[in-house]
Enzyme design. Structure first.
Site, PDB file in Angstrom:
ATOM      1  N   CYS A 176     -16.974   0.210  -7.196  1.00 49.21           N
ATOM      2  CA  CYS A 176     -16.150  -0.516  -8.170  1.00 49.21           C
ATOM      3  C   CYS A 176     -15.629  -1.810  -7.543  1.00 49.21           C
ATOM      4  O   CYS A 176     -15.807  -2.043  -6.354  1.00 49.21           O
ATOM      5  CB  CYS A 176     -14.982   0.368  -8.603  1.00 49.21           C
ATOM      6  N   ASP A 231       0.037   5.033   0.886  1.00 50.79           N
ATOM      7  CA  ASP A 231      -0.127   6.006   1.971  1.00 50.79           C
ATOM      8  C   ASP A 231      -0.360   5.294   3.304  1.00 50.79           C
ATOM      9  O   ASP A 231      -1.256   4.478   3.442  1.00 50.79           O
ATOM     10  CB  ASP A 231      -1.284   6.947   1.668  1.00 50.79           C
ATOM     11  N   ASP A 260      -1.373  -0.679   5.767  1.00 55.98           N
ATOM     12  CA  ASP A 260      -1.577  -0.144   7.116  1.00 55.98           C
ATOM     13  C   ASP A 260      -3.037  -0.148   7.554  1.00 55.98           C
ATOM     14  O   ASP A 260      -3.331   0.240   8.674  1.00 55.98           O
ATOM     15  CB  ASP A 260      -1.053   1.291   7.195  1.00 55.98           C
ATOM     16  N   ARG A 293     -12.874  12.126  -6.574  1.00 60.48           N
ATOM     17  CA  ARG A 293     -13.498  13.243  -5.861  1.00 60.48           C
ATOM     18  C   ARG A 293     -13.098  14.595  -6.453  1.00 60.48           C
ATOM     19  O   ARG A 293     -13.555  15.628  -5.979  1.00 60.48           O
ATOM     20  CB  ARG A 293     -13.109  13.196  -4.385  1.00 60.48           C
ATOM     21  N   PHE A 317      -5.401  14.019   2.019  1.00 62.14           N
ATOM     22  CA  PHE A 317      -4.869  13.415   0.799  1.00 62.14           C
ATOM     23  C   PHE A 317      -3.510  13.994   0.411  1.00 62.14           C
ATOM     24  O   PHE A 317      -3.182  15.114   0.757  1.00 62.14           O
ATOM     25  CB  PHE A 317      -5.828  13.583  -0.402  1.00 62.14           C
ATOM     26  N   ASP A 358       0.876  -1.161   0.000  1.00 66.20           N
ATOM     27  CA  ASP A 358       0.000   0.000   0.000  1.00 66.20           C
ATOM     28  C   ASP A 358       0.928   1.231   0.000  1.00 66.20           C
ATOM     29  O   ASP A 358       2.069   1.137   0.448  1.00 66.20           O
ATOM     30  CB  ASP A 358      -0.870  -0.023   1.247  1.00 66.20           C
ATOM     31  N   ARG A 396      -8.678  -2.617   5.558  1.00 66.64           N
ATOM     32  CA  ARG A 396      -9.192  -2.858   4.201  1.00 66.64           C
ATOM     33  C   ARG A 396      -8.090  -3.361   3.264  1.00 66.64           C
ATOM     34  O   ARG A 396      -8.371  -4.118   2.341  1.00 66.64           O
ATOM     35  CB  ARG A 396      -9.912  -1.637   3.653  1.00 66.64           C
TER      36      ARG A 396
END
Length: 192
Positions: free
Chosen positions: A102, A14, A131, A62, A24, A12, A134
């Protein structure tokens, strides 16, 4: 003749490799590596591991940043990795917002399945680390070996406890360096 096991780690971005700001990563300068994370990737590479990234980038969906900005962030990341002798060979990302439903936004397994197909590595041979719960849920759903680092979203669990929703049996590591230590020690044990 059986195929040789391929060594592929899916990271992953971030919270695992770099800091995970609340608002973000919206520019190349916003992306900052976590302490020791770049060096951990270098050690994994030296141990024969290919490394790719799988990252939710809902800021695209977004409208918080565009693909050119995301590319600039990844160019900075690649440059910093190269500076310590590390390499991430590809970046896979989900550009969708959560409401898009999605199949590639983690915890869905789509990114891992895409990586498996594109790189020709069976999901059962992919080691995934992130981290967040999910990240682990997506990896397990795809059939990968999942690991959790206690940085970023899981940093609150450094003193103990298991994050809610973490699939059973997912090993936890203090950070990416500790994950690299565990993987490389396992490799050394297999070779002995």
């Amino acid at each position: 003749m059986p195929s040789r096991e391929q060594k592929l780690i899916v990271l992953d971005r971030d919270g695992t490799l770099g800091a995970d700001p609340e608002d973000f990563v919206q520019s190349a300068d916003d992306w900052q590596p976590l302490p020791g994370a770049l060096e951990a990737v270098a050690r994994l590479n030296q141990g024969g591991w290919r490394v790719v990234i799988a990252s939710n980038q809902s800021g695209l969906g977004r409208g918080l940043f565009d693909v050119a900005t995301l590319n600039a962030v990844h160019a900075r990341m690649h440059k910093l990795l190269a500076g310590v002798g590390a390499r991430v060979e590809a970046v896979f990302f989900c550009p969708h917002a959560p409401e898009d439903a999605c199949d590639c936004r983690k915890p869905a397994p789509g990114l891992f399945l895409q990586i498996s197909r594109r790189l020709g590595v069976p999901v059962s041979q992919i080691v995934a680390v992130g981290d967040s719960v999910r990240d682990a849920q997506a990896a397990v759903a795809a059939g990968c070996e999942a690991h959790l680092v206690l940085t970023g979203q899981s940093a609150a669990h450094r003193l103990g406890g298991v994050p809610d929703g973490l699939p059973p049996g997912v090993p936890q590591h203090l950070d990416l360096n500790a994950f690299a230590d565990a993987v490389l020690a396992r490799d050394a044990q297999k070779a002995a």
